[in-house]
Scaffold this motif. Structure first.
Motif: not given
Length: 414
Positions: A343-351, A353-357, A360-366, A398-402
């Motif tokens: 859910d957090a990844q979808r929000l990060a990609m919304q609108g 082509n690439q998520p903000e680093p 993205a970094r904390p979500l990849d680490e999650a 993930a919630n903090r990133v959102v």
């Protein structure tokens, strides 16, 4: 004969002019004297109420003005005394001098009255404040006395109901010296101070009356809480006894790391229950002694102890329940956590082509942390509690990133 009559008429005209000048000066003197008397009443009002620097300057200014009034008034009186315009032998020269000097006296009187009116306008705000204070004086005193009477009657009613209310009686008795000063009045203590004293007495007496009115209900409420907390203490005592079997099952089925931090819960809960029972007895003793504040404080302590016991007992039971669930199906916890990450990844990609680093970094680490947590369960004695703690931390990340993404977009930063 014609010439003599002409001179007589001229003398008669000058006598009339002199009389008119005298009358005009007398009118100016009267108006000044009247205005001065009215102003002196205002000054006395200000003096009785105002002690500010502004008031002191105004009073000093009035003294200077009063000296000026005395000067021109004395000069007017000397001028009137110096000229007898009614005498038969009033000649042309004497009449002219009388007219001139009386007119000057009148002009001086008028000019000083103008100064007086200017001064009066300048002191009008002070006078308004002083009159407002004076207008409040009698009602304030009456309200204070009525409040004292009402408080005394409320105390009598409380005592008739069998309640001592000694602290309220002491607070009311402490107002006696202030009441004495209030009765001595503004003449001794000043208007402003007397109004303030009356307001203070009224507020304190009203507080005593309000507390006295609440006292019977407070006593009933304390009695109700004593019964309620006694029941709760007994129930929690029984629940606390049930923690030992819960810990026994945790020890039997799960690794040490899953229950080690709960080892002291049974003793802590039992000790808290014993302390609550002792404090409850103290609350009952305070209530019987009608020490209401102390009884209320003791009851609050009992409630806090019971909350602590409830929390500790609940934590042990909750731990066993959660460990049972995750041991039967760890993948359910994993899927729950993966859903939050996706859910957090979808929000990060919304609108984008690439998520903000920085997102993205904390979500990849999650994702990596979740995989490692799941892999750690493959041992002989898996630490399911560490697994649950880690998945909860991953979801928090993930919630903090959102939250950060939404804050950035609300502020127009992305």
């Amino acid at each position: 004969m014609t010439t003599a009559r002409s001179w007589w008429r001229r003398g008669d005209n000058q006598r009339a002019e002199a009389q008119a000048a005298k009358d005009a000066a007398a009118q100016a003197f009267y108006e000044l004297d009247t205005a001065q008397r009215e102003l002196e009443i205002s000054i006395e009002t200000i003096k009785a109420v105002e002690q500010s620097a502004e008031a002191r300057r105004a009073l000093a200014g009035f003294q200077a003005l009063k000296d000026r009034i005395d000067q021109v008034s004395a000069a007017y009186i000397r001028t009137v005394d110096a000229h007898d315009i009614d005498r038969d032998d009033l000649d042309h020269g004497a009449a002219g001098r009388a007219i001139g000097e009386l007119n000057r006296a009148k002009d001086d009187l008028v000019n000083v009255r103008t100064e007086l009116e200017r001064y009066q306008a300048q002191t009008a705000p002070l006078l308004d404040r002083a009159e407002t204070q004076l207008a409040r004086l009698a009602p304030a005193r009456e309200q204070a006395k009525q409040a004292l009477l009402a408080a005394s009657q409320a105390l009598d009613a409380v005592r008739a109901a069998g309640l001592a209310a000694d602290d309220l009686a002491a607070r009311l008795a402490a107002l006696a010296p202030e009441l004495t000063k209030l009765n001595e009045g503004a003449a001794k203590h000043g208007v402003k101070e007397t109004v303030q004293r009356a307001d203070d007495i009224r507020r304190k007496a009203e507080a005593v009356r309000a507390e006295a009115d609440r006292l019977p209900e407070q006593a009933r409420e304390i009695d109700k809480r004593l019964v309620s907390l006694r029941t709760r203490v007994q129930a929690l005592g029984t629940r606390a006894e049930g923690v030992a079997p819960v810990l026994s099952e945790l020890r039997r089925r799960f690794s040490v790391a899953c229950w080690q931090d709960l080892q002291t819960v049974p003793e802590q809960a039992a000790q808290a229950v014993r302390q609550a029972e002792a404090t409850l007895a103290e609350a009952r003793k305070a209530r019987d002694a009608q020490q209401w504040a102390q009884a209320t404080a003791k009851l609050a302590t009992v409630r806090q102890l019971m909350d602590d016991v409830d929390g500790a007992v609940g934590a042990a039971r909750d731990r066993l329940q959660r460990l049972n669930e995750v041991s039967r199906d760890p993948k359910a916890e994993v899927e729950r956590t993966r859903f939050v990450i996706r859910d957090a990844q979808r929000l990060a990609m919304q609108g984008r082509n690439q998520p903000e680093p920085r997102h993205a970094r904390p979500l990849d680490e999650a994702v990596a942390r979740l995989d490692r947590a799941l892999a750690a369960l493959e041992g002989v004695h898996p630490d399911y509690w560490a697994f649950l703690t880690e998945t909860a931390a991953v979801r928090e990340t993930a919630n903090r990133v959102v939250s950060n993404i939404r804050e950035d977009r609300a502020a127009g930063r992305s």
